[in-house]
Write a protein that holds these residues in place. Structure first.
Motif, PDB file in Angstrom:
ATOM      1  N   SER A  75      -9.601  25.194   4.780  1.00 21.81           N
ATOM      2  CA  SER A  75      -8.537  24.664   5.637  1.00 21.81           C
ATOM      3  C   SER A  75      -7.580  23.736   4.898  1.00 21.81           C
ATOM      4  O   SER A  75      -6.714  23.128   5.527  1.00 21.81           O
ATOM      5  CB  SER A  75      -9.161  23.907   6.817  1.00 21.81           C
ATOM      6  N   ALA A  76      -7.709  23.614   3.573  1.00 20.22           N
ATOM      7  CA  ALA A  76      -6.954  22.614   2.830  1.00 20.22           C
ATOM      8  C   ALA A  76      -5.448  22.727   3.046  1.00 20.22           C
ATOM      9  O   ALA A  76      -4.769  21.734   3.369  1.00 20.22           O
ATOM     10  CB  ALA A  76      -7.287  22.712   1.340  1.00 20.22           C
ATOM     11  N   PHE A  77      -4.887  23.910   2.870  1.00 18.61           N
ATOM     12  CA  PHE A  77      -3.443  24.071   3.005  1.00 18.61           C
ATOM     13  C   PHE A  77      -3.010  23.917   4.461  1.00 18.61           C
ATOM     14  O   PHE A  77      -1.909  23.432   4.737  1.00 18.61           O
ATOM     15  CB  PHE A  77      -3.018  25.434   2.458  1.00 18.61           C
ATOM     16  N   HIS A  78      -3.877  24.311   5.378  1.00 19.38           N
ATOM     17  CA  HIS A  78      -3.602  24.121   6.808  1.00 19.38           C
ATOM     18  C   HIS A  78      -3.510  22.627   7.120  1.00 19.38           C
ATOM     19  O   HIS A  78      -2.631  22.183   7.869  1.00 19.38           O
ATOM     20  CB  HIS A  78      -4.703  24.782   7.628  1.00 19.38           C
ATOM     21  N   TYR A  79      -4.416  21.837   6.532  1.00 22.90           N
ATOM     22  CA  TYR A  79      -4.393  20.391   6.724  1.00 22.90           C
ATOM     23  C   TYR A  79      -3.112  19.788   6.159  1.00 22.90           C
ATOM     24  O   TYR A  79      -2.477  18.941   6.781  1.00 22.90           O
ATOM     25  CB  TYR A  79      -5.591  19.733   6.032  1.00 22.90           C
ATOM     26  N   LEU A  80      -2.747  20.234   4.961  1.00 22.77           N
ATOM     27  CA  LEU A  80      -1.572  19.667   4.306  1.00 22.77           C
ATOM     28  C   LEU A  80      -0.308  19.965   5.119  1.00 22.77           C
ATOM     29  O   LEU A  80       0.618  19.147   5.165  1.00 22.77           O
ATOM     30  CB  LEU A  80      -1.439  20.235   2.890  1.00 22.77           C
ATOM     31  N   ARG A  81      -0.267  21.096   5.736  1.00 22.88           N
ATOM     32  CA  ARG A  81       0.884  21.458   6.571  1.00 22.88           C
ATOM     33  C   ARG A  81       0.939  20.622   7.842  1.00 22.88           C
ATOM     34  O   ARG A  81       2.016  20.276   8.334  1.00 22.88           O
ATOM     35  CB  ARG A  81       0.814  22.947   6.924  1.00 22.88           C
ATOM     36  N   ALA A  82      -0.240  20.277   8.367  1.00 23.08           N
ATOM     37  CA  ALA A  82      -0.294  19.603   9.664  1.00 23.08           C
ATOM     38  C   ALA A  82      -0.331  18.079   9.583  1.00 23.08           C
ATOM     39  O   ALA A  82       0.078  17.394  10.523  1.00 23.08           O
ATOM     40  CB  ALA A  82      -1.517  20.088  10.448  1.00 23.08           C
ATOM     41  N   LEU A  83      -0.808  17.538   8.457  1.00 26.95           N
ATOM     42  CA  LEU A  83      -1.048  16.100   8.368  1.00 26.95           C
ATOM     43  C   LEU A  83      -0.028  15.423   7.452  1.00 26.95           C
ATOM     44  O   LEU A  83       0.160  15.853   6.311  1.00 26.95           O
ATOM     45  CB  LEU A  83      -2.468  15.823   7.856  1.00 26.95           C
ATOM     46  N   PRO A  84       0.613  14.363   7.917  1.00 29.30           N
ATOM     47  CA  PRO A  84       1.615  13.653   7.105  1.00 29.30           C
ATOM     48  C   PRO A  84       0.956  12.690   6.128  1.00 29.30           C
ATOM     49  O   PRO A  84       0.604  11.565   6.473  1.00 29.30           O
ATOM     50  CB  PRO A  84       2.436  12.896   8.162  1.00 29.30           C
ATOM     51  N   VAL A  85       0.762  13.116   4.896  1.00 30.59           N
ATOM     52  CA  VAL A  85       0.051  12.294   3.910  1.00 30.59           C
ATOM     53  C   VAL A  85       0.972  11.933   2.740  1.00 30.59           C
ATOM     54  O   VAL A  85       2.018  12.554   2.530  1.00 30.59           O
ATOM     55  CB  VAL A  85      -1.216  13.007   3.382  1.00 30.59           C
ATOM     56  N   ASP A  86       0.567  10.921   1.995  1.00 33.88           N
ATOM     57  CA  ASP A  86       1.349  10.408   0.871  1.00 33.88           C
ATOM     58  C   ASP A  86       0.769  10.805  -0.476  1.00 33.88           C
ATOM     59  O   ASP A  86       1.491  10.857  -1.476  1.00 33.88           O
ATOM     60  CB  ASP A  86       1.417   8.874   0.952  1.00 33.88           C
ATOM     61  N   TYR A  87      -0.539  11.046  -0.502  1.00 29.67           N
ATOM     62  CA  TYR A  87      -1.242  11.426  -1.729  1.00 29.67           C
ATOM     63  C   TYR A  87      -2.155  12.614  -1.429  1.00 29.67           C
ATOM     64  O   TYR A  87      -2.659  12.762  -0.311  1.00 29.67           O
ATOM     65  CB  TYR A  87      -2.124  10.286  -2.254  1.00 29.67           C
ATOM     66  N   VAL A  88      -2.378  13.425  -2.442  1.00 32.78           N
ATOM     67  CA  VAL A  88      -3.378  14.487  -2.386  1.00 32.78           C
ATOM     68  C   VAL A  88      -4.301  14.313  -3.582  1.00 32.78           C
ATOM     69  O   VAL A  88      -3.839  14.229  -4.725  1.00 32.78           O
ATOM     70  CB  VAL A  88      -2.721  15.881  -2.412  1.00 32.78           C
TER      71      VAL A  88
END
Length: 306
Positions: free
Chosen positions: A205-218
């Motif tokens: 689900s990593a890319f799904h999370y990145l699309r849905a969650l507003p984050v500053d760092y990965v």
């Protein structure tokens, strides 16, 4: 077994039962009701006992904090430290945290962890050693409005630490309600606390999370880092992750960096920060003062990043 009485709460009883049946059933091709009734009982007894001990761990603060540096790969200066839990019973932190997520105790622990780290940071700041640190929180905890409200109140009590705290959202348990988690992350960022998505690439689900969650760092999962110089297959994946982060305006962190050649390779690839034994192992206790002041986080929240 009177589960409600043993766990102290009906919801805990249900979660203990589900966890015990799932654990007992894992790896078995076929099961009967008799198998479940007879075979899962010892697992259930153990689960209830572990839940009780873990609640005591939380209430009694029976855990320690280790700090590991995260450095800028270009300048090699320390950017911040990650606060990592160490349990007195020497159990694997990952295994213990996963257990807490599965039986519904993770939000209570995440609050206890945040309270402990913030307290140490406040003491460090008062003594002239303002520490910049990342605190881990489970994606499961972010799905709880009650958890978020308690965390925001805790952060208000430590308002002098604004600009010194980052939260890492762990992926060890699947985030089921991304909309709720996204709102929680937005609230934390609005309050001035950047967010890092931990172990990126480890789960489906990593890319799904990145699309849905507003984050500053990965933080890129160490599996991509460990063999990147030898593995031709891993390089395109790692390059794609770094490029995606750059296009989204998100800073990237590579973990499990153990030698200088890997660090140099990641620097050339464009990874922003690094963490691993090359730069320092996790150590109990507060890190030594660094130039007597904390630089604070880069102005990510107003730089166009989501």
């Amino acid at each position: 077994i009177d589960l409600a009485a043993a766990t102290g709460h009906e919801k805990d009883a249900v979660k203990a039962l589900i966890y015990a049946i799932s654990s007992f059933s894992a790896g078995r091709d076929a099961l009967s009701f008799r198998d479940l009734s007879e075979g899962s009982k010892p697992v259930l007894v153990d689960t209830v006992a572990r839940m009780g001990l873990f609640r005591q761990t939380i209430s009694g603060n029976r855990f320690e904090i280790a700090f590991q540096p995260v450095v800028s790969l270009k300048g090699r200066e320390i950017h911040h430290y990650e606060a990592l839990v160490r349990f007195a019973d020497q159990r694997s932190p990952f295994e213990t945290i996963t257990f807490a997520e599965n039986v519904g105790l993770i939000a209570d622990f995440d609050l206890a962890m945040a309270r402990r780290v913030l307290g140490q940071m406040a003491l460090a700041r008062a003594s002239g050693n303002p520490l910049i640190a990342a605190i881990n929180i489970s994606g499961r905890s972010l799905e709880s409005d009650d958890f978020l409200n308690h965390l925001l109140k805790l952060l208000q009590q430590h308002g002098t630490l604004e600009g010194q705290v980052l939260f890492e959202v762990t992926e060890s348990a699947e985030i089921k309600d991304l909309a709720v988690a996204s709102r929680a992350i937005g609230s934390l960022r609005l309050a001035g606390y950047p967010i890092c998505l931990d172990d990126f690439g480890a789960g489906a689900s990593a890319f799904h999370y990145l699309r849905a969650l507003p984050v500053d760092y990965v933080k890129i999962d160490g599996a991509y880092i460990r063999d990147v110089r030898q593995s031709g297959r891993d390089r395109p994946f790692l390059k794609a992750i770094v490029r995606l982060c750059r296009d989204l305006g998100i800073a990237s962190i590579g973990e499990k960096i153990e030698d200088a050649r890997t660090a140099e390779f990641l620097t050339k690839m464009g990874v922003d920060y690094g963490q691993g034994y090359l730069f320092g192992k996790p150590r109990l206790g507060l890190p030594a003062p660094k130039n007597g002041k904390a630089a604070g986080w880069p102005d990510l929240l107003s730089s166009g990043i989501r």
